[in-house]
Structure formats: C-alpha cells, structure tokens
Design a protein around this motif. Structure first.
Motif, PDB file in Angstrom:
ATOM      1  N   GLU A 276       0.839  -1.205   0.000  1.00  0.00           N
ATOM      2  CA  GLU A 276       0.000   0.000   0.000  1.00  0.00           C
ATOM      3  C   GLU A 276       0.871   1.251   0.000  1.00  0.00           C
ATOM      4  OE1 GLU A 276      -2.792  -0.131   3.248  1.00  0.00           O
ATOM      5  OE2 GLU A 276      -3.910  -1.786   2.350  1.00  0.00           O
ATOM      6  N   ARG A 277       1.947   1.222   0.776  1.00  0.00           N
ATOM      7  CA  ARG A 277       2.858   2.362   0.841  1.00  0.00           C
ATOM      8  C   ARG A 277       3.514   2.624  -0.516  1.00  0.00           C
ATOM      9  NH1 ARG A 277       7.815   3.946   1.408  1.00  0.00           N
ATOM     10  NH2 ARG A 277       8.846   1.932   1.453  1.00  0.00           N
ATOM     11  N   ARG A 278       3.690   1.580  -1.294  1.00  0.00           N
ATOM     12  CA  ARG A 278       4.313   1.715  -2.611  1.00  0.00           C
ATOM     13  C   ARG A 278       3.301   2.042  -3.707  1.00  0.00           C
ATOM     14  NH1 ARG A 278       9.677  -0.781  -3.049  1.00  0.00           N
ATOM     15  NH2 ARG A 278      10.370  -1.199  -0.931  1.00  0.00           N
ATOM     16  N   GLY A 279       2.063   2.331  -3.314  1.00  0.00           N
ATOM     17  CA  GLY A 279       1.090   2.861  -4.262  1.00  0.00           C
ATOM     18  C   GLY A 279       0.164   1.865  -4.918  1.00  0.00           C
ATOM     19  N   LEU A 280       0.136   0.621  -4.459  1.00  0.00           N
ATOM     20  CA  LEU A 280      -0.773  -0.352  -5.065  1.00  0.00           C
ATOM     21  C   LEU A 280      -2.155  -0.231  -4.432  1.00  0.00           C
ATOM     22  CD1 LEU A 280       1.971  -1.550  -5.986  1.00  0.00           C
ATOM     23  CD2 LEU A 280       0.774  -3.705  -6.052  1.00  0.00           C
ATOM     24  N   ASP A 281      -3.181  -0.442  -5.249  1.00  0.00           N
ATOM     25  CA  ASP A 281      -4.546  -0.385  -4.725  1.00  0.00           C
ATOM     26  C   ASP A 281      -4.900  -1.711  -4.038  1.00  0.00           C
ATOM     27  OD1 ASP A 281      -4.741  -1.993  -6.962  1.00  0.00           O
ATOM     28  OD2 ASP A 281      -6.509  -1.012  -7.766  1.00  0.00           O
TER      29      ASP A 281
END
Length: 161
Positions: A86-91
């Motif tokens: 999540e922190r790396r931008g994945l939904d």
C-alpha cells in the motif's frame, strides 16, 4: 556518445524509466515518483507510464507478485507485506489479487512461514513469560497476525510442522 543525451539536455522520461526497470520491477506510483524527482514534467511522466504499461514493460500486478515472493523468502508476514505494498502505491484490489495468486500457487502458507521464521530465530519456545513475549513481539513485528503467532508459538519446534 551514443545513448547519452546531448550536453545540457535531460534524457526523455522513457529512457530514465527503462534504465530503472532494467534493474528491478517498480510500481506505477514508485516509478512516477522517481521520474518526477529527476525533473520530468508531470504530464510527460503520466504519458510515459501509460505507454510503458500498455507495452507491458511496467505492471503493478507483476510488481506485486515479485515483491510478495521476495518478502515471503525473507520470512515476513502478510500484515507487513500488505502495508508495504500500500505504501508503494498499489490499490487494495491489486494487493488482494497478488495474495490470492500466491496462495493459489502454494507459495504462501502463512502459518508454516510463521513457524519457520520463529524456529530459525529462536532455539526454543522460551521458559519465562518474558522470553515468550519476546518471541510474540518478534513475530508481530514481522507482520504475522494473532492466529499465526499463536500457531507458531505452539508448533514451531515440533517435528510434525
């Protein structure tokens, strides 16, 4: 020199993106941040990311699968891995799909991984409440949930698991 931008001109975002992707997978959000940090315009970055995804050179699904496999190999639990994705931008849907694919392929047995991780770090279950609490904190810090933690404390040092 061939492949290098002329003096004073920055490389196009695609060139920078390809160089980054040649080393490892990146999520779309991560790659966008890297390209923006190198001074590329936001509109150019978005167009570049769209092109890379369309050509299959950048894929959030592939990134998530690769990331998940590498973290399992390190002995990290699902809570920590999910938070990092999540922190790396994945939904959430992409994360859920990666976890489902991993479990379907038999790569992610979280209870067995918790047992293995715990038994590698500690020689036994611990004789005192303080030692047992230390083992619990270790697994919780690695991202295992309560059920996985309890299972590991009960089965990590038995020969049947």
């Amino acid at each position: 020199m061939r492949g290098q931008p002329a003096a004073g001109r920055a490389a196009p975002p695609r060139d920078d993106a390809i160089r980054l992707l040649a080393r490892r997978e990146y999520s779309r959000a991560e790659l966008g941040e890297r390209l923006s940090a190198r001074g590329h315009e936001a509109s150019e970055v978005q167009a570049c990311l769209d092109d890379l995804a369309e050509q299959g050179l950048q894929s959030d699904a592939r990134f998530a699968e690769s990331f998940l496999r590498s973290r399992i190999a390190r002995g990290q639990g699902p809570l920590k891995i999910r938070a990092e994705l999540e922190r790396r931008g994945l939904d959430r849907e992409g994360i859920r799909a990666a976890f489902a694919a991993s479990e379907e392929a038999g790569e992610a047995d979280w209870f067995a991984l918790a047992c293995d991780t715990l038994s590698r770090r500690f020689p036994g279950p611990g004789d005192t409440p303080r030692e047992r609490a230390r083992r619990e904190r270790f697994l919780a810090g690695r991202g295992f949930d309560f059920d996985q933690l309890r299972h590991a404390l009960a089965h990590a040092w038995t020969s049947d698991d």
